[in-house]
Write an enzyme that holds these catalytic residues in place. Structure first.
Site, PDB file in Angstrom:
ATOM      1  N   GLU A  85      -3.361  33.936 -18.662  1.00  0.00           N
ATOM      2  CA  GLU A  85      -4.140  34.946 -19.211  1.00  0.00           C
ATOM      3  C   GLU A  85      -4.885  35.267 -18.229  1.00  0.00           C
ATOM      4  O   GLU A  85      -5.280  36.531 -18.217  1.00  0.00           O
ATOM      5  CB  GLU A  85      -4.958  34.187 -20.645  1.00  0.00           C
ATOM      6  CG  GLU A  85      -4.127  33.951 -21.700  1.00  0.00           C
ATOM      7  CD  GLU A  85      -4.988  33.557 -22.976  1.00  0.00           C
ATOM      8  OE1 GLU A  85      -5.730  34.081 -23.148  1.00  0.00           O
ATOM      9  OE2 GLU A  85      -4.712  32.340 -23.273  1.00  0.00           O
ATOM     10  N   ARG A 117       1.165  15.621 -19.610  1.00  0.00           N
ATOM     11  CA  ARG A 117       1.544  14.891 -21.061  1.00  0.00           C
ATOM     12  C   ARG A 117       3.091  15.246 -21.463  1.00  0.00           C
ATOM     13  O   ARG A 117       3.773  14.328 -21.923  1.00  0.00           O
ATOM     14  CB  ARG A 117       0.725  15.450 -22.069  1.00  0.00           C
ATOM     15  CG  ARG A 117      -0.586  14.896 -22.082  1.00  0.00           C
ATOM     16  CD  ARG A 117      -1.612  15.428 -22.981  1.00  0.00           C
ATOM     17  NE  ARG A 117      -1.687  16.811 -23.093  1.00  0.00           N
ATOM     18  CZ  ARG A 117      -2.671  17.439 -22.550  1.00  0.00           C
ATOM     19  NH1 ARG A 117      -3.492  16.977 -21.470  1.00  0.00           N
ATOM     20  NH2 ARG A 117      -2.762  18.925 -22.578  1.00  0.00           N
TER      21      ARG A 117
END
Length: 171
Positions: A95, A58
């Site tokens: 993460e 994007r």
């Protein structure tokens, strides 16, 4: 114009508990999209970029038209094995696990000023990796910008360049 009126929240996408901020509603509203591009152009122009870099995928939708508007070149920062020719890359931590970002080895010249763009800043890991990769290639990164910032995730704290976002969500 309030750009938030043109960004749709999709609950539980891509998994339960996540609220996805969908820019497709912004993209299909010509006046809102033009406003977003004009505001971003005004925000990054003082940093005097030579080239804009967009983060897959994007970020391409943001950086490519903005580069055209500003009369600048556009560089793609992509997932591994998506670019032809010689590439350079950088592994970075997520993460849970790692990821990699790559660019063509000749995409920027040493000393070029490159502003990094994406649609959204969350934890800042990918944006930080993009900045590091561009510096590895010899570029100067004067700033980074996004359409949206999720301020509660504190992603800008991971960036060592000025950062701007047009819209912020606090939760």
């Amino acid at each position: 114009m309030d750009l938030k009126d043109h960004i749709r929240g999709i609950p539980d996408f891509p998994k339960p508990g996540i609220l996805f901020y969908d820019i497709s509603t912004l993209l299909r509203h010509a006046s809102a999209w033009r406003t977003a591009m004009a505001r971003l152009a005004e925000t990054i122009a003082p940093h005097k970029p030579d080239v804009l870099a967009g983060i897959e995928s994007r970020g391409f939708l943001v950086a490519a038209p903005l580069a055209l508007e500003l009369g600048l070149g556009f560089v793609m920062l992509r997932k591994p094995r998506k670019l032809p020719g010689l590439t350079i890359g950088l592994n970075y931590a997520l993460e849970y696990g790692t990821d990699r970002i790559e660019m063509q080895a000749d995409a920027v010249q040493k000393g070029q000023r490159v502003v990094v763009l994406d649609d959204l800043l969350a934890t800042g890991g990918t944006m930080s990796a993009g900045i590091s990769l561009l510096r590895q290639a010899g570029a100067v990164v004067p700033c980074a910008a996004c359409l949206i910032e999720l301020t509660f995730l504190k992603g800008r704290d991971r960036l060592d360049v000025p950062f701007e976002a047009l819209v912020a969500y606090d939760s």
